[in-house]
Design a protein around this motif. Structure first.
Motif, PDB file in Angstrom:
ATOM      1  N   ASP A  91    -129.856 -76.006   9.858  1.00  0.00           N
ATOM      2  CA  ASP A  91    -128.785 -76.117   8.870  1.00  0.00           C
ATOM      3  C   ASP A  91    -127.425 -76.302   9.540  1.00  0.00           C
ATOM      4  O   ASP A  91    -126.561 -77.026   9.044  1.00  0.00           O
ATOM      5  CB  ASP A  91    -128.774 -74.917   7.924  1.00  0.00           C
ATOM      6  CG  ASP A  91    -128.619 -73.576   8.632  1.00  0.00           C
ATOM      7  OD1 ASP A  91    -128.866 -73.522   9.859  1.00  0.00           O
ATOM      8  OD2 ASP A  91    -128.273 -72.585   7.970  1.00  0.00           O
ATOM      9  N   ASN A  95    -124.990 -79.563   9.193  1.00  0.00           N
ATOM     10  CA  ASN A  95    -123.598 -79.407   8.790  1.00  0.00           C
ATOM     11  C   ASN A  95    -122.660 -80.111   9.763  1.00  0.00           C
ATOM     12  O   ASN A  95    -121.765 -80.859   9.375  1.00  0.00           O
ATOM     13  CB  ASN A  95    -123.242 -77.930   8.689  1.00  0.00           C
ATOM     14  CG  ASN A  95    -121.770 -77.692   8.428  1.00  0.00           C
ATOM     15  OD1 ASN A  95    -120.993 -77.544   9.370  1.00  0.00           O
ATOM     16  ND2 ASN A  95    -121.380 -77.652   7.163  1.00  0.00           N
ATOM     17  N   MET A 306    -119.752 -74.508   0.629  1.00  0.00           N
ATOM     18  CA  MET A 306    -120.089 -75.569  -0.318  1.00  0.00           C
ATOM     19  C   MET A 306    -118.872 -75.959  -1.145  1.00  0.00           C
ATOM     20  O   MET A 306    -117.885 -75.228  -1.201  1.00  0.00           O
ATOM     21  CB  MET A 306    -121.214 -75.108  -1.247  1.00  0.00           C
ATOM     22  CG  MET A 306    -122.479 -74.652  -0.515  1.00  0.00           C
ATOM     23  SD  MET A 306    -123.248 -75.968   0.449  1.00  0.00           S
ATOM     24  CE  MET A 306    -123.896 -76.975  -0.892  1.00  0.00           C
ATOM     25  N   GLY A 307    -118.971 -77.104  -1.823  1.00  0.00           N
ATOM     26  CA  GLY A 307    -117.930 -77.509  -2.748  1.00  0.00           C
ATOM     27  C   GLY A 307    -116.698 -78.059  -2.057  1.00  0.00           C
ATOM     28  O   GLY A 307    -116.690 -78.322  -0.854  1.00  0.00           O
ATOM     29  N   THR A 339    -116.582 -78.717   6.046  1.00  0.00           N
ATOM     30  CA  THR A 339    -117.351 -79.611   5.177  1.00  0.00           C
ATOM     31  C   THR A 339    -116.798 -81.030   5.276  1.00  0.00           C
ATOM     32  O   THR A 339    -115.654 -81.231   5.686  1.00  0.00           O
ATOM     33  CB  THR A 339    -117.260 -79.172   3.701  1.00  0.00           C
ATOM     34  OG1 THR A 339    -115.898 -79.342   3.255  1.00  0.00           O
ATOM     35  CG2 THR A 339    -117.668 -77.715   3.521  1.00  0.00           C
TER      36      THR A 339
END
Length: 356
Positions: A91, A95, A306-307, A339
């Motif tokens: 993960d 990312n 997230m987001g 992100t």
């Protein structure tokens, strides 16, 4: 290395040409100021919306908004420390790969790394596309913050460990992390002899084609002024810097911006900016968001983040970068980006800076 498309012989030839002054010195042929060139053809990973600046005597044109190695981890902290058996969790690898892809798409072309875990992560993220990013690196607990490690043998091990973990043949910039802060002439700062050992290490590794350019990271600006006045071998430096507008709601222009102290004993003497200009030294600044503590979400968002985050925080992030970049002596500001959206938001700080 399989993913390295330039031979060691070509690399050494290109480095020698750069040292001879390939970008025609500090001024372009059209009389533009240092940091600007008439043609974009030599800018790595060029994006027409991104603004680029010359990194001092390296002559590398790097994106004024660039990527710092740190980012939020599983425990909502600031950065990764280590991974068991030098294996990057899937993960985390995904990312970082997604973030690097967003950087490449946005025109960001410089990555600054400070830990062994970051070397591992970005080694995975850059697999097959190492030539898309300039990489400046060092491993903090192998570097010259310990006086006992200020020798050619230990610093060669430092660089070679970076290369092994990154899965690359060379660093564009070796930027060892010196002691962070203190008073000149004390054990809290590296001595001239220790600095000379770093230069000796660089010269050895440069001849071997393992490092292209030499930089240094510290938090003590008066010490940097001393080093730069004595040792012209250093082509760029790194120190913390954040800034804000003097008048709320008005343009983050040079006359409406003031620096704010990012802590950790950082000295706010502005004379460093005159010094770097006089000595043609590039400046990359770190900690634009005080290690993330500038935001209300600091310490609350666990990995994977997230987001897109809140509009207030996104606006604050862009404005802060624009305030920092109002200083023409600064080549680039690097921030930890968690992100792809954070990458896009940071890049827009450069895209829209001329629009006020």
């Amino acid at each position: 290395m399989k993913n390295h498309h330039i031979s060691r012989r070509d690399f050494m030839r290109n480095t020698s040409l750069a040292a001879a002054g390939t970008i025609a010195g500090a001024l372009g042929t059209d009389g533009k100021a240092a940091g600007e060139v008439a043609s974009t053809s030599k800018i790595l990973n060029h994006n027409s919306q991104m603004q680029y600046r010359r990194l001092g005597k390296t002559n590398l044109m790097i994106s004024e908004v660039s990527l710092g190695g740190h980012w939020k981890n599983r425990n909502a902290g600031r950065y990764w420390d280590s991974f068991a058996n030098e294996e990057v969790p899937q993960d985390v690898a995904k990312n970082r790969t997604d973030v690097v892809s967003a950087c490449i798409d946005s025109g960001i072309n410089y990555l600054d790394i400070t830990t062994a875990a970051e070397c591992l992560c970005y080694g995975e993220a850059l697999k097959g596309r190492r030539e898309k990013m300039y990489v400046g690196a060092d491993i903090h607990n192998l570097g010259p913050r310990g006086s006992d490690r200020c020798n050619v043998k230990d610093q060669t091990f430092n660089v070679e460990t970076c290369l092994r973990l990154l899965k690359t043949d060379y660093l564009d910039i070796w930027r060892p992390q010196a002691k962070m802060a203190g008073q000149l002439g004390t054990s809290q700062l590296n001595t001239d002899a220790e600095v000379e050992s770093l230069i000796e290490t660089f010269q050895k590794l440069h001849k071997q084609g393992k490092v292209r350019h030499l930089g240094m990271s510290s938090h003590c600006r008066p010490w940097f002024e001393h080093v730069l006045s004595k040792y012209p071998e250093f082509e760029m430096i790194i120190f913390p810097c954040s800034a804000k507008t003097k008048v709320k709601g008005e343009t983050p222009s040079k006359d409406n911006v003031e620096e704010v102290n990012p802590g950790h004993g950082a000295d706010q003497t502005q004379s460093i900016f005159k010094m770097v200009a006089q000595n043609n030294v590039g400046v990359v600044t770190i900690k634009p968001y005080f290690g993330g503590s500038l935001f209300e979400s600091y310490g609350k968002l666990s990995f994977p983040v997230m987001g897109v985050g809140s509009k207030t925080e996104n606006d604050l992030a862009r404005l802060t970068l624009q305030c920092i970049l109002a200083n023409p002596a600064i080549t680039a500001s690097v921030s930890g980006l968690s992100t792809p959206y954070e990458v896009e938001n940071a890049a827009r700080a450069s895209y829209t800076r001329h629009l006020a």
